[in-house]
Design an enzyme around this catalytic site. Structure first.
Site, PDB file in Angstrom:
ATOM      1  N   GLY A   8       0.650  -1.319   0.299  1.00 18.63           N
ATOM      2  CA  GLY A   8       0.193  -0.243  -0.404  1.00 18.63           C
ATOM      3  C   GLY A   8       0.747   1.085  -0.044  1.00 18.63           C
ATOM      4  CG  ASN A   9      -0.505   4.848  -1.437  1.00 19.85           C
ATOM      5  OD1 ASN A   9      -0.822   5.498  -1.542  1.00 19.85           O
ATOM      6  ND2 ASN A   9      -0.393   4.005  -2.994  1.00 19.85           N
ATOM      7  NE  ARG A  10       5.214   6.720   4.791  1.00 22.50           N
ATOM      8  CZ  ARG A  10       5.501   7.257   6.054  1.00 22.50           C
ATOM      9  NH1 ARG A  10       4.683   7.990   6.694  1.00 22.50           N
ATOM     10  NH2 ARG A  10       6.766   6.315   6.538  1.00 22.50           N
ATOM     11  CB  SER A  11      -3.372   7.833  -0.119  1.00 20.46           C
ATOM     12  OG  SER A  11      -3.898   8.595  -0.198  1.00 20.46           O
TER      13      SER A  11
ATOM     14  CB  ALA B  16      -1.413   7.448  -3.655  1.00 20.60           C
TER      15      ALA B  16
END
Ligand code: CTP
Ligand code: CA
Length: 240
Positions: free
Chosen positions: A33-36, A104
């Site tokens: 995943g990512n931090r969005s 994102a």
């Protein structure tokens, strides 16, 4: 100020807005995943609906309530977002007046999604990843193809991208200019990862082919209004 003077200035415009991360499953338990967090895209959806637009929000996995008056569709992976986007825009791109791509989107996904949980071992492990398609660039290319075929060049839907970087302001703006061209979009909202992810405000630049407008630090709903002001003028270039 304009938004307050003309609260329904987006009436009649159909907006598709993407928000949040995409997550790419490794197995039934784990994902990349990512931090969005989705706050920027949800703020844009909220303000757009408040200003009278017809809003479809395509959201990755986030923990946010659906803004009032917004239709929301949840997706998980980049490939699922791609399908939802083409469904929403129509294969001829005629079903929306503007796309605001604040999600994102994961650049890579696991080469294979395992049907059962990977087990721990003492060995080092390497993950095989394959690139995801660039969803916005595909839509930009399709719009350019259509414009090349049409008698009158078609600028619909208006396409707005984001660019998140970890670099100096100058290089962030230069990267955004590059994305304007590679993705064939009308404007890129450029920002720094440290200013953007998970925060209630953001420091952004609105980058077009002729200008880079530094907005300074703004609460995300106010930044949303500034982005939407540009969407209005891109959708209605003839209006004052
Ligand atoms: N984007 C997309 N599909 C992808 C990756 C990004 O549609 N597979 C969109 C994002 O939603 C955003 C814009 O492209 O509007 C720029 O995303 P960003 O991650 O900043 O740029 P990339 O082109 O992915 O390049 P890089 O991550 O290497 O900077
Ligand atoms: Ca990326």
């Amino acid at each position: 100020a304009l938004a307050r003077a003309l609260p329904r200035d987006l009436a009649g415009l159909r907006l598709v807005i993407t928000a949040g991360p995409t997550v790419e499953d490794l197995d039934p338990v784990r994902f990349l995943g990512n931090r969005s967090t989705g706050k920027m895209g949800f703020a844009i959806a909220e303000r757009a609906a408040a200003r009278g637009a017809d809003v479809l929000l395509l959201a990755g996995p986030v923990a946010l309530p659906t803004p009032l008056g917004v239709r929301r569709e949840d997706v998980r992976s980049a490939l699922a977002m791609r399908d939802a986007l083409w469904e929403a825009l129509g294969s001829d791109l005629s079903a929306a007046d503007a796309l605001i791509m604040s999600a994102a989107v994961a650049d890579y996904r696991p080469a294979e999604e395992r049907p059962s949980k990977m087990k721990r071992s003492r060995d080092a492990m390497t993950l095989d990843l394959v690139p995801n398609p660039d969803l916005l660039a595909e839509i930009g290319a399709a719009r350019a193809d259509r414009a090349a075929q049409a008698a009158t060049p078609e600028r619909r839907p208006v396409l707005i991208g984001f660019a998140v970087e970890t670099d100096t302001d100058e290089r962030v703006i230069a990267a955004a200019r590059g994305k304007l061209d590679t993705k064939q979009v009308d404007m890129v909202v450029a920002n720094h990862a440290r200013d953007a992810f998970g925060r209630d405000d953001n420091r952004a630049f609105l980058v077009t082919r002729d200008a880079a407008d530094a907005l300074g630090v703004l609460p995300k709903p106010q930044l949303a209004d500034r982005i939407l002001d540009r969407v209005v003028s891109l959708c209605r270039p003839e209006a004052p």
